[in-house]
Design an enzyme around this catalytic site. Structure first.
Site, mmCIF file in Angstrom:
data_model
loop_
_atom_site.group_PDB
_atom_site.id
_atom_site.type_symbol
_atom_site.label_atom_id
_atom_site.label_comp_id
_atom_site.label_asym_id
_atom_site.label_seq_id
_atom_site.Cartn_x
_atom_site.Cartn_y
_atom_site.Cartn_z
ATOM 1 N N GLU A 159 5.998 7.465 -7.950
ATOM 2 C CA GLU A 159 5.353 6.330 -7.302
ATOM 3 C C GLU A 159 6.336 5.183 -7.079
ATOM 4 O OE1 GLU A 159 2.701 6.748 -5.873
ATOM 5 O OE2 GLU A 159 2.138 8.598 -6.858
ATOM 6 N N HIS A 260 2.079 16.132 1.944
ATOM 7 C CA HIS A 260 2.147 16.669 0.584
ATOM 8 C C HIS A 260 2.361 18.182 0.576
ATOM 9 C CE1 HIS A 260 0.017 12.834 -0.305
ATOM 10 N NE2 HIS A 260 0.710 12.896 -1.424
#
Length: 444
Positions: A159, A260
């Site tokens: 992140e 993803h």
């Protein structure tokens, strides 16, 4: 919003037999969609005083609400709180900052000491973690499929890495450039874990989110850089859909064009390059990938081929043309079926060219034009070059609105919403578009 858990996985969970799990997944998807609309635009922070680089961590607690940032519960230098999520986030932020500083000489995400902000206990058993453009946000998981998202240091590193990408190339979160954005985040997350454990490329597990699943799930992690498509195979979650090479590339409109999913291809390329070079990954392939991002060697909309070209070039610049390291990088991309782009492809616009693109509207039409920079008067060139510094906040792109992208070499590469542009700038951009389109018609 860049969430660690892809939407296709959460969608599968909405059909889970346990109503508590399906409800958690549904709530997570609803919150994620809201956050995509509200995503914040980060403001770079510069240190006000000349001090030795050091992390500036602030951890907040959302108390299982979706109100951000939450209540501050731990600042830099404070002792452990005893709240596992708070202390895990604090330690993992520190491990990521240390990798960037001690291995690459970078002071935080922006290179200027930007504070590292995180919120834990977000939402009601929220099944995700994300970077919102300003801070890391972590859910506690539902307890039956997902554990707490602070429990894996590579997820925290992942992140934070989105913030590093945002501060450098800012890869567009769509299609192949979006998959590269996700892949770079996975790479940095894996490097953080490997360095923390003192592992070489050969010793690392190359998993992202190992241990994030509970024992009820048939799977070892969210993703595998070494073997995309093998991280999980569960009756409820289904099989890991990541391809390991371009032969299995997934052409889809979901998940921002499969960001993803197709990230498995550049992920495996990095693994092959790192193991081919050997030793510690952050010393070999990690430095090459870092050089490409920090040196802005690709455009923000780079595809896999452009990124492959840049990493091969960066390996030659760092280790020498024809070196074993450069050969390992080139072989890695060849193994996953990505051919380097032709010279100059995927790079910012040539120095003497102004490129203008208008896209959007309900139909999503795109108009592109290029004109020689010399075709513009000096005041016009100066106006476009200064646009990035003067454009108003309300000029951000909005859903279904028209968007303009302006590129002039490495001086300007900006994407803005039409609704916030001054009339004189809009008139200039339309004029460039018309001139470029007339030139294309004459050439045809």
């Amino acid at each position: 919003m860049n969430g660690i858990v892809p939407p296709y996985l959460l969608e599968r969970l909405t059909t889970h037999a346990d109503e508590r799990v399906s409800a958690c997944a549904a709530r997570t998807l609803t919150v994620d969609e809201t956050l995509r609309v509200k995503r914040a635009v980060a403001v770079p922070t510069v240190r006000a005083t000349l001090v030795a680089p050091h992390p500036q961590r602030t951890i907040s607690d959302a108390a299982n609400t979706t109100a951000l940032p939450g209540t501050t519960v731990r600042r830099e230098g404070d002792p452990a709180t005893g709240d596992v999520a708070v202390d895990e986030a604090y330690d993992a932020l520190g491990a990521t900052w240390t990798l960037l500083q001690e291995e690459y000489g970078r002071d935080s995400l922006d290179g200027a000491g930007r504070p590292l902000l995180a919120t834990v206990h977000y939402g009601d058993r929220y099944d995700n973690a994300f970077w919102d453009g300003e801070r890391m946000v972590f859910g506690d998981g539902d307890g039956q499929v997902f554990r707490s998202f602070t429990s894996a240091v590579d997820i925290v590193g992942h992140e934070l890495a989105h913030g590093f990408v945002q501060a450098t190339v800012d890869l567009v979160y769509q299609g192949q450039s979006g998959a590269l954005n996700e892949s770079v985040a996975d790479v940095i997350g894996s490097l953080v874990k490997q360095r923390l454990l003192g592992q070489t490329a050969a010793e690392a597990d190359w998993l992202i989110g190992a241990g994030i699943f509970t024992d009820q799930v048939q799977g070892v992690a969210l993703r595998s850089l070494a073997a995309p498509g093998t991280a999980y195979d569960d009756d409820v979650l289904g099989a890991d859909p990541q391809p390991a090479s371009m032969a299995d590339y997934v052409d889809t409109t979901t998940d921002n064009g499969g960001v993803h999913i197709n990230s498995g291809i550049p992920n495996r390329a990095f693994h092959l390059a790192a193991t081919g070079i050997g030793g510690y990954s952050w010393d070999g392939a990690g430095r090459v990938w870092y050089d490409v991002l920090e040196g802005r060697m690709v455009a923000s909309d780079a595809d896999f081929a452009a990124f492959a070209t840049a990493t091969i070039r960066a390996a030659g610049e760092r280790f020498g043309d024809g070196s074993a390291q450069q050969s390992a990088v080139a072989s890695a991309w060849a193994e996953v079926g990505v051919a380097p782009a032709e010279s100059g492809a995927g790079s910012p616009a040539d120095a003497d060219t102004v490129r203008v693109e208008r896209s959007g509207g309900l139909l999503g039409r795109v108009h592109v034009a290029e004109v020689p920079e010399s075709a513009l008067a000096q005041p016009e060139r100066d106006r476009l070059v200064s646009l990035a510094e003067t454009v108003a906040p309300e000029a951000r792109p909005v859903p279904d609105g028209y968007t303009w992208r302006i590129e002039i070499s490495q001086r300007v590469d900006i994407t803005v919403g039409e609704q916030g542009l001054p009339d004189e700038v809009l008139a200039l951009l339309r004029d460039i578009l018309e001139r470029g389109e007339r030139g294309s018609q004459q050439e045809g």
